[in-house]
Design a protein around this motif. Structure first.
Motif, mmCIF file in Angstrom:
data_model
loop_
_atom_site.group_PDB
_atom_site.id
_atom_site.type_symbol
_atom_site.label_atom_id
_atom_site.label_comp_id
_atom_site.label_asym_id
_atom_site.label_seq_id
_atom_site.Cartn_x
_atom_site.Cartn_y
_atom_site.Cartn_z
ATOM 1 N N TRP A 20 0.824 -1.202 0.000
ATOM 2 C CA TRP A 20 0.000 0.000 0.000
ATOM 3 C C TRP A 20 0.861 1.257 0.000
ATOM 4 O O TRP A 20 0.589 2.213 -0.728
ATOM 5 N N ILE A 21 1.921 1.272 0.801
ATOM 6 C CA ILE A 21 2.810 2.437 0.890
ATOM 7 C C ILE A 21 3.452 2.728 -0.463
ATOM 8 O O ILE A 21 3.455 3.871 -0.942
ATOM 9 N N GLU A 24 1.099 4.135 -3.029
ATOM 10 C CA GLU A 24 0.882 5.571 -2.845
ATOM 11 C C GLU A 24 2.048 6.380 -3.413
ATOM 12 O O GLU A 24 1.849 7.452 -3.996
#
Length: 375
Positions: A20-21, A24
């Motif tokens: 997820w990081i 982003e």
């Protein structure tokens, strides 16, 4: 370099929060590429991409929170994919169901799937063509990785059939939306972008069907990355000749850049999965998996939509290649070396080779990637 590094790290991460990081980070780094031309249209595309991606990545974050809540009876709070799979039988079905809905919806913005596909279309249109190639290939594949690795966990729970239903609905709607827009689109880059949505829909239909569809889906995204990159790279040369993205203002491309026109023709054949395209093999296997899963009505509907896409895509490509543009002044057309198209020919050749004669190492890697899925 930041975008490519973030995508690579997302591929390699073994923890859903880490994925997820880095997903982003791809949003922030890609936005700089979209704004490369620094005009009003580029600014509009950039803000739209950042806004929709921010919402989508927030969905993933909420899904991760729900996923952590599903661990109430598992005796562990490690959200690595390995631990999720090991404890899949202990996950709370209610929270896991919510987690899958949010995580799947969030990653569709990168994958180019309904419901969050719109950001990617505008981004590929406004970004320079080489950046569009990245967005249509390795970044879309990152979205697939985010969905697929979590899908493996869900597939080993009683929610497997339900997850297939969710994915199948989104995939079919993606093919349908791509068909509607391909029929009426007159912007060449957006045409390529909607073609990518169609292909991602087919990929996820293969995943939902299961069986040989798992193998076919992964092979398809690999081959699609080569084919779509070659088309976006070639668009740079096309734009140098006509200074336009509109179908109405281009034509008779064979006259001005024979090698580049061959790339477009071969790219069209490959993107529409006509033999001897490697994508013909992967699409055939996807259709076979749907047939073996007894999804006959869905298969017929998809084949009808694909026929309409091939017609719309082909009509535009033939216009670009053979029909002279009305009112076009060719007295100042730049001379483009055939060598500038060499990279695109190599990419298309790789797509054919890997589809028709995949190396044993590639086949083994794909089989290992799907071995944890139920048959």
């Amino acid at each position: 370099m930041l975008l490519i590094s973030a995508i690579s790290a997302g591929y390699l991460s073994n923890h859903i929060a880490v994925t997820w990081i880095f997903t982003e980070i791809t949003t922030l780094s890609a936005s700089a590429l979209i704004y490369h031309h620094r005009n009003k249209l580029a600014l509009e595309g950039t803000w739209k991409y950042v806004f929709i991606c921010a919402i989508s990545i927030t969905f993933v974050f909420i899904g991760i929170l729900f996923l952590s809540m599903s661990f109430s009876n598992a005796g562990s709070d490690d959200l690595s994919f390995k631990n999720l799979l090991a404890n899949s039988s202990h996950l709370n079905p209610f929270w896991l169901r919510l987690a899958f809905l949010f995580i799947f919806t969030g990653f569709t913005v990168k994958l180019g799937l309904v419901p969050m596909f719109t950001a990617g279309v505008d981004a590929k249109d406004k970004a320079p063509a080489p950046a569009g190639a990245l967005l249509s290939s390795i970044l879309m594949n990152l979205g697939f990785v985010g969905v697929f690795r979590f899908y493996i966990v869900v597939a080993n729970t009683p929610l497997h059939h339900w997850a297939n239903l969710v994915i199948g609905i989104a995939a079919f709607l993606s093919v349908f939306v791509a068909t509607v827009y391909m029929i009426k689109v007159k912007n060449i880059k957006r045409m390529m972008a909607y073609s990518s949505i169609e292909h991602m829909g087919l990929v996820m239909l293969g995943v939902a069907a299961g069986g040989i569809g798992y193998y076919a889906a992964i092979l398809h995204i690999i081959l699609h990355a080569f084919v779509k990159s070659s088309l976006f790279f070639q668009f740079t040369q096309l734009y140098r000749v006509f200074q336009s993205k509109s179908i109405y203002h281009v034509g008779n491309y064979f006259k001005y850049n024979t090698a580049g026109a061959m790339v477009l023709l071969l790219g069209f054949i490959s993107a529409t999965a006509m033999p001897p395209s490697g994508l013909f093999v992967s699409e055939f296997l996807i259709f076979r998996s749907m047939f073996e899963a007894h999804q006959i009505i869905l298969l017929i509907a998809v084949l009808i939509l694909l026929t309409m896409i091939i017609y719309a895509f082909g009509k535009n490509i033939m216009k670009i290649l053979f029909i002279p543009a009305v009112g076009f002044d060719d007295s100042h057309v730049p001379v483009i070396s055939s060598w500038e198209s060499s990279s695109q020919f190599i990419l298309l050749a790789l797509a054919v080779y890997l589809g028709l004669n995949p190396p044993a190492e590639l086949v083994q890697l794909i089989k290992e990637s799907v071995m944890l899925l139920p048959n």
